[in-house]
Structures are given as C-alpha cells and as structure tokens.
Motif scaffolding. Structure first.
Motif, mmCIF file in Angstrom:
data_model
loop_
_atom_site.group_PDB
_atom_site.id
_atom_site.type_symbol
_atom_site.label_atom_id
_atom_site.label_comp_id
_atom_site.label_asym_id
_atom_site.label_seq_id
_atom_site.Cartn_x
_atom_site.Cartn_y
_atom_site.Cartn_z
ATOM 1 N N MET A 1 -3.577 5.111 -1.483
ATOM 2 C CA MET A 1 -4.274 4.555 -0.316
ATOM 3 C C MET A 1 -3.453 4.852 0.938
ATOM 4 O O MET A 1 -2.398 4.251 1.154
ATOM 5 C CB MET A 1 -4.456 3.049 -0.478
ATOM 6 C CG MET A 1 -5.253 2.400 0.640
ATOM 7 S SD MET A 1 -6.982 2.905 0.670
ATOM 8 C CE MET A 1 -7.602 2.055 -0.788
ATOM 9 N N ASP A 2 -3.921 5.809 1.726
ATOM 10 C CA ASP A 2 -3.217 6.225 2.936
ATOM 11 C C ASP A 2 -3.740 5.409 4.112
ATOM 12 O O ASP A 2 -4.810 5.697 4.665
ATOM 13 C CB ASP A 2 -3.436 7.718 3.168
ATOM 14 C CG ASP A 2 -2.472 8.302 4.179
ATOM 15 O OD1 ASP A 2 -1.788 7.518 4.859
ATOM 16 O OD2 ASP A 2 -2.404 9.543 4.284
ATOM 17 N N THR B 1 -1.961 2.000 -4.965
ATOM 18 C CA THR B 1 -1.504 3.375 -4.789
ATOM 19 C C THR B 1 -2.674 4.279 -4.402
ATOM 20 O O THR B 1 -3.841 3.913 -4.536
ATOM 21 C CB THR B 1 -0.844 3.901 -6.065
ATOM 22 O OG1 THR B 1 -1.760 3.782 -7.157
ATOM 23 C CG2 THR B 1 0.425 3.123 -6.383
ATOM 24 N N LYS C 1 -5.873 6.409 7.317
ATOM 25 C CA LYS C 1 -6.838 7.445 6.943
ATOM 26 C C LYS C 1 -7.863 6.892 5.956
ATOM 27 O O LYS C 1 -9.056 6.871 6.231
ATOM 28 C CB LYS C 1 -6.115 8.658 6.348
ATOM 29 C CG LYS C 1 -5.258 9.422 7.342
ATOM 30 C CD LYS C 1 -4.603 10.641 6.705
ATOM 31 C CE LYS C 1 -3.769 11.418 7.719
ATOM 32 N NZ LYS C 1 -3.110 12.610 7.092
ATOM 33 N N ASP C 2 -7.384 6.434 4.795
ATOM 34 C CA ASP C 2 -8.302 5.926 3.768
ATOM 35 C C ASP C 2 -8.781 4.507 4.064
ATOM 36 O O ASP C 2 -9.829 4.086 3.573
ATOM 37 C CB ASP C 2 -7.625 5.942 2.392
ATOM 38 C CG ASP C 2 -7.185 7.336 1.976
ATOM 39 O OD1 ASP C 2 -7.871 8.296 2.365
ATOM 40 O OD2 ASP C 2 -6.164 7.469 1.281
ATOM 41 N N TYR D 1 0.842 -1.192 0.000
ATOM 42 C CA TYR D 1 0.000 0.000 0.000
ATOM 43 C C TYR D 1 0.881 1.247 0.000
ATOM 44 O O TYR D 1 1.806 1.363 0.810
ATOM 45 C CB TYR D 1 -0.911 0.015 1.229
ATOM 46 C CG TYR D 1 -1.989 -1.044 1.194
ATOM 47 C CD1 TYR D 1 -3.253 -0.760 0.676
ATOM 48 C CD2 TYR D 1 -1.748 -2.340 1.662
ATOM 49 C CE1 TYR D 1 -4.255 -1.731 0.635
ATOM 50 C CE2 TYR D 1 -2.728 -3.318 1.623
ATOM 51 C CZ TYR D 1 -3.980 -2.999 1.107
ATOM 52 O OH TYR D 1 -4.963 -3.962 1.056
ATOM 53 N N GLU D 2 0.581 2.166 -0.907
ATOM 54 C CA GLU D 2 1.339 3.412 -1.027
ATOM 55 C C GLU D 2 0.365 4.588 -1.044
ATOM 56 O O GLU D 2 -0.602 4.596 -1.798
ATOM 57 C CB GLU D 2 2.167 3.405 -2.315
ATOM 58 C CG GLU D 2 2.797 4.732 -2.701
ATOM 59 C CD GLU D 2 3.684 5.321 -1.611
ATOM 60 O OE1 GLU D 2 3.493 6.510 -1.282
ATOM 61 O OE2 GLU D 2 4.559 4.594 -1.084
ATOM 62 N N ARG D 3 0.614 5.578 -0.195
ATOM 63 C CA ARG D 3 -0.322 6.697 -0.085
ATOM 64 C C ARG D 3 -0.249 7.660 -1.261
ATOM 65 O O ARG D 3 -1.223 8.366 -1.544
ATOM 66 C CB ARG D 3 -0.101 7.443 1.226
ATOM 67 C CG ARG D 3 1.254 8.083 1.378
ATOM 68 C CD ARG D 3 1.369 8.755 2.744
ATOM 69 N NE ARG D 3 2.728 9.184 3.036
ATOM 70 C CZ ARG D 3 3.082 9.797 4.169
ATOM 71 N NH1 ARG D 3 2.168 10.016 5.093
ATOM 72 N NH2 ARG D 3 4.324 10.160 4.370
ATOM 73 N N HIS D 4 0.886 7.703 -1.930
ATOM 74 C CA HIS D 4 1.000 8.589 -3.094
ATOM 75 C C HIS D 4 0.532 7.875 -4.366
ATOM 76 O O HIS D 4 0.187 6.694 -4.344
ATOM 77 C CB HIS D 4 2.431 9.087 -3.236
ATOM 78 C CG HIS D 4 2.858 9.972 -2.094
ATOM 79 N ND1 HIS D 4 2.229 11.159 -1.810
ATOM 80 C CD2 HIS D 4 3.833 9.818 -1.159
ATOM 81 C CE1 HIS D 4 2.803 11.722 -0.753
ATOM 82 N NE2 HIS D 4 3.773 10.921 -0.333
ATOM 83 N N CYS E 1 6.804 2.958 6.621
ATOM 84 C CA CYS E 1 6.283 4.287 6.273
ATOM 85 C C CYS E 1 7.324 5.396 6.387
ATOM 86 O O CYS E 1 6.998 6.570 6.185
ATOM 87 C CB CYS E 1 5.091 4.626 7.153
ATOM 88 S SG CYS E 1 3.793 3.380 7.132
#
Length: 497
Positions: free
Chosen positions: A223-224, A221, A227-228, A181-184, A245
C-alpha cells in the motif's frame, strides 16, 4: 560491578566467522557466536566506569560518540557476567526496541567510546547485546506482551523501516491502535530490502513483526500511501499520522554515457536481489545477475560494501569499489582522540571476501567516474575514471578536490552500481500530506521536534534527519512516539531513555 579486575583478567573475544571463500557460497549470516559461558566473561570486562561514554550518544566534533539510544550498557554487561539473563533483557529493552537488529547491523558506537578502548580493546558490547536478545527469544522472555488497556486513539504509521517500527511499537505499548502501511510486499523497509540477507537474515525481522502483531499492531503491505491511498483518507480515519518513509532519493552520478544499459542504483540492486532470494531462491531471474561480469561500485560506505559482497556471491568476474575520498589512516590520528568516533580504515566483510577471491582490496581511493562507455548496442562496457587531488580552500577552510591531469584510466565494466547515498524524502509523499520541507528536502519541524507543518502529521527517521544509522532511526521513532502520545493524551509516560 561484577568483577572489578575483569577488564585486566580477560581479553576481548568476539564471534568467529565462516571463512570468506566458504561463506560466499550462500546468503546466510556467517558469524559463529561464543557459548554463553564465554560471553559472560566478556560482560566481566566492563569497568562500569564513572563516566560511561558508551551510553552517552553525544556529538563530538560533528560525530556521535556512544549509543544514541543511551542503552544502559554497564548495567546489562554486569547482568550478563552474573548470569541474570532475564534482567539483562529487561534492562536492554528499556531503551532499545530492536536489539535483534542493532546487534547485527549497528557499527557499535558504544564500543568506539568504551573506556577500555582508550588503552586497550573495548568491551564486546555488541556481542553481549546479541547474546541477550537471542537468549530472550529462546527462553520466552521476548514473547508478546500486549497492552492491558486501550486508549481508543488510532495512529497510522507510513513506512515500516526501523524508525516507523519503533514509533509503532512505542505507541502500541501505550495502548493506542496502530496501523503500519508499507508500500513493498514485506514489512521492514530498508531492514528488509536495503540490508542483504547475510548481514540480517529476514526471518529475524519476521520474528519481531509476528510479536508486534500479537501485541496488537496491524500491518498493511503493498500500500503506497500518496498513490494507492490518499493522505486525506488516513487523516480522516486516524487521529494522528506518523511519516517514516525514509530518505529515498538516491544520489546520481551525472557523467557522459549515464543512459547506458547496465547502470543501477545500489538500493534497487540490493532490493531486487533480496526479493528474488526470498521469493524463489533466485529461480525467477528477477534480479541483477553479476555472474561472469566486471562490476564497478561507486561509493565507499556500508551500502557499497554490501554490493561488493552480493556481487561476489553471484560470481562476478571482477569487482572494483571507487571512493572519492582518501583512504583513512590505519590508526587514530592525533586530531582524532578517544572518545571521538575513530576515523580509521575499516575493511568490512565484502572487502575481505574480495581480497580472498581476487587477491587484492577492491577499493580505489581519490577517484571518480568521468565517463560511462557504451558499446554499439548502448550497453555499458567500461568506465573512464580520473584521480582526484584534495586540498584545503584558503578562503572557506573546506576541503575541495580537482582532477589530476593525465590520471585517467579505463576499467572494464558491464555493471555499475551507484552507492552514493540519499538526499531527502520523496516529493509525492510530502505533497500528499502538504508538509513543508527544509533546505535539505527533509520534512521541516521545530528544532528537536517531530510535528510537521500539517495538522496531526508527525515525521521521524531519515525522512526527518536525513540518511543515518538504524540506531538513530530507532531513537527518532521513540522520540516521535512520545510527542505523538503527548499530543493525543495531554501528557506522556513513554520513555525515550
């Protein structure tokens, strides 16, 4: 050993570089690498000495000497010399998941510890590594190789920087089903958005990600996590979670006028620059444009240097890099002997470009910012600096600094970039997974371990050890993967070195 006299017969030779005034016209990599035949002669320079400090990765006086990955340097240097490129690739991949990254951005701890460097010039190991991996892609040796057996175990990796990618790569090779999972919006973490394109072109990352996808790793991608998507959902859907992280809290500079418009953290500046470059070749305007502006960069490390090179490429009017510490000596001091990391003055590509464009080194040493000066509209127009005096504290033995009266100076500055490093992981991620933190606000684990205080949650990389090098992040990812694998299977056959 390919040629016993190689280190005497051949001089060190490394890639050439596009001249500074030419390379600043774009954001492309600018090294001109040696042809294969010449690179093989560089492999011949390796002595295959009985005590190969190049691969030791041990701490000497608080600094790492040799490769933290324990790369089998003498072995693949010899294989390069003899032209056994496929075997050299296999030897390199035994210890390093991502030589395409380290051969571009690693400071080459291996070369600093090379025995040849004691009385001469070290082996060009980093360039040999580059030649091995690029040849492997060209010849098909680096093609996808998915695991033949799956364990049915599911692992989530949160964060796609070098540590997260290394953990994912290792766990996938073991046969576990891995989702990253990558927030950007793009995979790579600081590899993608923290390192500018001229040091690491982003198609190099995408090339490796495509290989990992073909081998079975899933990437999500934008997906924070925390938060998300809730931590509880990941813990329910996956057998283990690995937090990678990073140390994402930038150090700030608290001085009067800090609220002025035009002050940015370096990581935000670099991220916006690369994203705009990749999205639209800067036509979207979603970046900090330094064209025609006076730029002051606070911080003297690699990130500060990257900011110098980026600001120059956009056509800044001037660039100044402020460093609190004194300038390092040009040669090793007597109390800094080989094979310690050499604490010597390094003029990196950004500073070279500043010298070429402006006629002087952009760095000002033993200086700090005392005030950010605003205009009537609240925008930054200058910074007030003061010189520092460093001396050893008689009681603690530590160095301390004090301001030198009358040394204040005002520098024109419409843009300030703060490149003062990072401290600890971001709190919302730690809180989401209910993991304990240590005194440095990194995730707490047992010494030498990667298991957090929360059930089934592991940690790796900068989130575990604090801000560090890409090569250390890969080492951490490999070690964390081994511990995760053992917790899942009761034993592990994943290699660390």
């Amino acid at each position: 050993m390919g040629k016993p006299t190689g280190f005497m017969d051949y001089k060190r030779e490394t890639s050439g570089e596009v001249k500074p005034k030419e390379r600043i016209k774009n954001f492309l990599e600018f090294h001109e690498h040696l042809p294969m035949e010449k690179q093989q002669l560089q492999g011949a320079r390796c002595m295959e000495c009985g005590v190969p400090f190049c691969q030791s990765g041990m701490a000497i006086c608080g600094m790492t000497s040799g490769c933290p990955l324990h790369n089998l340097v003498p072995e693949w240097n010899d294989l390069v010399y003899t032209g056994n490129w496929e075997q050299a690739y296999k030897r390199l991949k035994k210890t390093n998941n991502f030589p395409e990254f380290t051969s571009r951005v690693c400071p080459a701890l291996c070369e600093a510890a090379c025995t040849c460097g004691l009385n001469g010039e070290p082996v060009a190991t980093k360039e040999n590594e580059y030649a091995i991996i690029e040849n492997a892609y060209e010849k098909g040796y680096a093609a996808p190789n998915p695991p033949k057996v799956r364990t049915g175990k599911r692992v989530a990796v949160v964060g796609s920087g070098p540590s997260g990618l290394a953990a994912a790569d290792q766990l996938n090779k073991r046969g576990h089903l891995v989702t990253v999972y990558e927030r950007h919006d793009r995979v790579g973490g600081l590899l993608m958005y923290g390192i500018p394109n001229m040091k690491l072109e982003k198609q190099i990352i995408e090339r490796k990600v495509q290989v990992m996808e073909a081998e079975g790793v899933t990437f999500v991608t934008g997906m924070d996590v925390g938060k998300d998507i809730k931590a509880a959902q990941l813990l329910k859907e996956y057998d283990r979670v690995v937090l990678a992280c990073g140390a994402s809290n930038p150090r700030d500079i608290q001085a009067p006028g800090r609220d002025a418009k035009g002050i940015y953290f370096a990581v935000d500046f670099l991220r916006a620059n690369t994203k705009s470059l990749l999205d639209s070749n800067f036509t979207d305007g979603r970046y900090v444009d330094t064209k025609g502006k006076n730029v002051v960069i606070i911080g003297g490390g690699d990130t500060g240097n990257d900011c110098v090179g980026t600001a120059i490429r956009h056509g800044c009017k001037s660039v100044t890099q402020i460093e609190m510490m004194p300038a390092a000596p040009e040669t090793r001091a007597e109390d800094n002997p080989w094979p310690e990391w050499p604490k010597v003055l390094k003029t990196d590509y950004g500073q070279e470009e500043a010298i070429a464009v402006f006629g002087h080194d952009p760095r000002i040493y033993e200086t700090t910012v005392k005030e950010f000066i605003k205009d009537k509209n609240g925008s930054l127009k200058a910074v007030r600096t003061v010189k520092l005096n460093w001396e050893k504290d008689a009681e603690t033995g530590r160095m301390k600094c004090s301001e030198i009266p009358g040394s204040e100076q005002v520098l024109d500055a419409e843009i300030v970039l703060i490149a003062a490093g990072f401290t600890g992981c971001q709190k919302y991620v730690a809180d989401a997974f209910k993991v304990a933190l240590n005194e440095r606000t990194n995730v707490k684990t047992a010494p030498g371990g990667y298991k957090s205080s929360a059930d089934n949650v592991f940690v790796t990389g900068d989130m575990h050890r604090g801000q560090s090098l890409v090569v250390w992040a890969i080492r951490e990812g490999r070690e964390a993967a081994r511990e995760v694998d053992e917790s899942l299977m009761g034993y592990t056959n994943l290699a660390v070195q």
